[in-house]
Design an enzyme around this catalytic site. Structure first.
Site, PDB file in Angstrom:
ATOM      1  N   GLU A   1      23.365  32.050  38.033  1.00  0.00           N
ATOM      2  CA  GLU A   1      24.137  33.063  37.303  1.00  0.00           C
ATOM      3  C   GLU A   1      24.312  32.688  35.834  1.00  0.00           C
ATOM      4  OE1 GLU A   1      28.602  35.097  37.400  1.00  0.00           O
ATOM      5  OE2 GLU A   1      28.192  33.261  38.534  1.00  0.00           O
TER       6      GLU A   1
ATOM      7  N   GLU B   1      34.707  41.070  40.580  1.00  0.00           N
ATOM      8  CA  GLU B   1      35.163  39.772  40.112  1.00  0.00           C
ATOM      9  C   GLU B   1      35.875  39.955  38.768  1.00  0.00           C
ATOM     10  OE1 GLU B   1      33.179  35.389  40.016  1.00  0.00           O
ATOM     11  OE2 GLU B   1      32.437  36.777  38.504  1.00  0.00           O
TER      12      GLU B   1
END
Length: 265
Positions: free
Chosen positions: A143, A240
């Site tokens: 990520e 998130e």
């Protein structure tokens, strides 16, 4: 409509961690993710998933001492043994929780070490992890994260991540695309998602600025939901974000989508 998972490291923080599973299910989520399950026994976490009919979507490989500011150890030359032990630990949890993908945080680049050396360590660690996880049917993701929220983070862009994936040369290494982070670093969200859909295994969202829920900032999320649907993305989108005024109060975006989907059906 995309499938949304609740990131329990950020949402429902008014509850103790294990109680967040119950809260997420009550709020209408069918999947959950979080940074780390390792403070709880696998059986405890598995029981909450089963009680609530939730899918375990994602969690991270062990990422070092989070409280001390570490944000991953995969690039650190002196932590290779710890990284590889963490892969085994993640596999044990993933199998217990029925989770088929884990994310690897690269880490913050230490001073005094050339970036070429850090990348070499990163690539070799990812080769190891991708192979071990692949044997268990678990996908490995990396990520990119913006360097404003985490100064010095090593992996900060889509192009850089794709270059690392190419160097690792494993069919079991994928991109986790965080819309919030990449809006800050790159913009051009729709085109980037479309161009790289074949390597994206997971998407996460938050609005910018503030990293709050969709609808509080500059990102045109209604457009992106439809666009991602039209592309045929079949994975999850992880919520998130930092709730602006409490988790429940900020879930209007999800209720609106769910209501619209029900009406269309």
């Amino acid at each position: 409509m995309p499938r949304f998972s609740a990131n329990l490291s950020m949402l429902f923080g008014e509850h103790e961690f294990l109680d967040r599973f119950d809260a997420a299910a009550r709020a209408g989520f069918s999947g959950v993710e979080y940074l780390s399950p390792y403070d709880h026994a696998p059986g405890e976490v598995s029981a909450r998933l089963k009680q609530n009919g939730l899918t375990q979507v994602l969690f991270n490989l062990p990422s070092g001492d989070w409280a001390a500011g570490e944000r991953g150890i995969a690039i650190l030359p002196d932590r290779i043994g710890e990284f590889r032990a963490g892969v085994d630990r993640a596999i044990a949890y993933a199998n217990a929780l029925g989770c088929d993908q884990v994310n690897c945080l690269a880490g913050i680049a230490p001073g005094g070490v050339a970036r070429e050396e850090l990348e070499k360590v990163f690539v070799e660690n990812l080769k190891y992890a991708a192979g071990k996880l692949g044997e268990e049917g678990i996908r490995l993701l990396i990520e990119p994260i913006n360097n404003r929220d985490i100064p010095g983070f090593f992996l900060t862009g889509t192009g850089q991540a794709l270059d690392v994936i190419e160097k690792v040369a494993s069919p079991n290494l994928w991109l986790q695309y965080d819309i919030y982070h990449m809006q800050i670093m790159e913009g051009d969200l729709a085109r980037t998602i479309e161009a790289n859909l074949g390597r994206i295994a997971h998407i996460q969202l938050a609005d910018n600025p503030g990293r709050h829920e969709p609808g509080t900032g500059e990102i045109n999320y209604p457009f992106l939901y439809d666009f991602i649907d039209r592309l045929g993305y079949t994975g999850w989108i992880g919520a998130e974000y930092k709730p602006k005024d409490g988790t429940e109060a900020g879930l209007g975006w999800l209720r609106e989508l769910t209501a619209g989907d029900s009406a269309a059906a």
